[in-house]
Scaffold this motif. Structure first.
Motif, PDB file in Angstrom:
ATOM      1  N   ASN A  99       0.938  -1.033   0.044  1.00 38.74           N
ATOM      2  CA  ASN A  99       0.079   0.060  -0.129  1.00 38.74           C
ATOM      3  C   ASN A  99       0.838   1.114   0.142  1.00 38.74           C
ATOM      4  N   PHE A 100       1.149   1.862  -1.250  1.00 43.46           N
ATOM      5  CA  PHE A 100       2.057   2.937  -1.267  1.00 43.46           C
ATOM      6  C   PHE A 100       1.481   4.264  -0.668  1.00 43.46           C
ATOM      7  N   ASP A 101       0.270   4.217  -0.707  1.00 43.40           N
ATOM      8  CA  ASP A 101      -0.532   5.539   0.071  1.00 43.40           C
ATOM      9  C   ASP A 101      -0.207   5.489   1.343  1.00 43.40           C
ATOM     10  N   ARG A 102      -0.114   4.534   2.355  1.00 49.36           N
ATOM     11  CA  ARG A 102       0.252   4.400   3.445  1.00 49.36           C
ATOM     12  C   ARG A 102       0.956   3.003   3.845  1.00 49.36           C
ATOM     13  N   PRO A 103       2.235   3.163   3.452  1.00 48.32           N
ATOM     14  CA  PRO A 103       3.228   1.994   3.391  1.00 48.32           C
ATOM     15  C   PRO A 103       3.463   1.201   4.624  1.00 48.32           C
ATOM     16  N   PHE A 104       3.452  -0.046   4.605  1.00 45.48           N
ATOM     17  CA  PHE A 104       4.061  -1.092   5.417  1.00 45.48           C
ATOM     18  C   PHE A 104       5.141  -1.836   4.869  1.00 45.48           C
TER      19      PHE A 104
END
Length: 216
Positions: A99-104
């Protein structure tokens, strides 16, 4: 058919571990979805695996729902990429960003190769689970100028719903590098007052004793 066992751990939460068995002819998209079947996160988010060395340095990218820039660059797609095509080492490592918007970020390491799949078992299969995954934090997404094509400025005060109630608040904003306009000066400048009196004093018939301020 060979079966790969991957150890998946969060980069910032290394006590949270998942071990997943997956067939060698399955794809990175299958592994991506298996990881989030075990975390509870939404798998329908733009994410990527990167072929890595022992120091987790990113190499070739294998992407899920890539943006246009990556498509134009010819990045490999998870759906078309079999795991076996990228395994060059019995302890092969992949750096994985979800999830590049809110990455892990995750470390994915091949820890075992089973020569045969187990009869009656469906793959991918969660072999081991340890630790609770961190909760996703819902926060405003700041547009990336490279993605939008716009130079999007971030309005800190409006985004944070900040209301300056007193002087200390205004000073705090100024300390952070924001310029606060001074209130318009309501009192008449001293020079203008002096000029007002000079107009009369220049008049030879003007008598200051006869001047009554209330008349003006």
């Amino acid at each position: 058919m060979a079966v790969y066992r991957f150890k998946v751990s969060f980069e910032d939460y290394d006590d949270v571990i998942r071990e997943i068995d997956i067939k060698s002819n399955q794809t990175f998209e299958d592994l991506h979805k298996a990881i989030h079947s075990s975390t509870g996160y939404d798998p329908e988010k733009s994410s990527s695996f990167y072929v890595s060395n022992d120091h987790w340095i990113k190499g070739d990218e294998i992407a899920f729902q890539p943006n246009q820039r990556k498509i134009d660059r010819g990045v490999a797609l998870m759906s078309n990429s079999k795991l076996s095509s990228f395994i060059e080492d019995p302890h092969q490592k992949f750096y994985y960003t979800y999830n590049f918007d809110r990455p892990f970020d995750f470390h994915v390491e091949l820890i075992k190769i089973l020569l045969n799949e187990e009869p009656g078992k469906s793959y991918p299969n969660l072999f081991r689970r340890a630790g609770e995954v961190p909760k996703l934090i819902i926060a405003p997404i700041i547009p990336d100028p490279e993605e939008t094509g716009d130079e999007a400025d971030f309005d800190f005060i409006n985004e944070m719903d900040f209301v300056a109630e007193d002087t200390e608040d205004l000073e705090t904003i100024t300390d952070l590098g924001f310029v606060v306009e001074e209130e318009e000066q309501t009192e008449e400048p001293e020079e203008e007052k002096e000029g007002f009196m000079d107009e009369f004093s220049d008049n030879e018939n003007f008598d200051s004793e006869d001047f009554n301020k209330e008349d003006y």
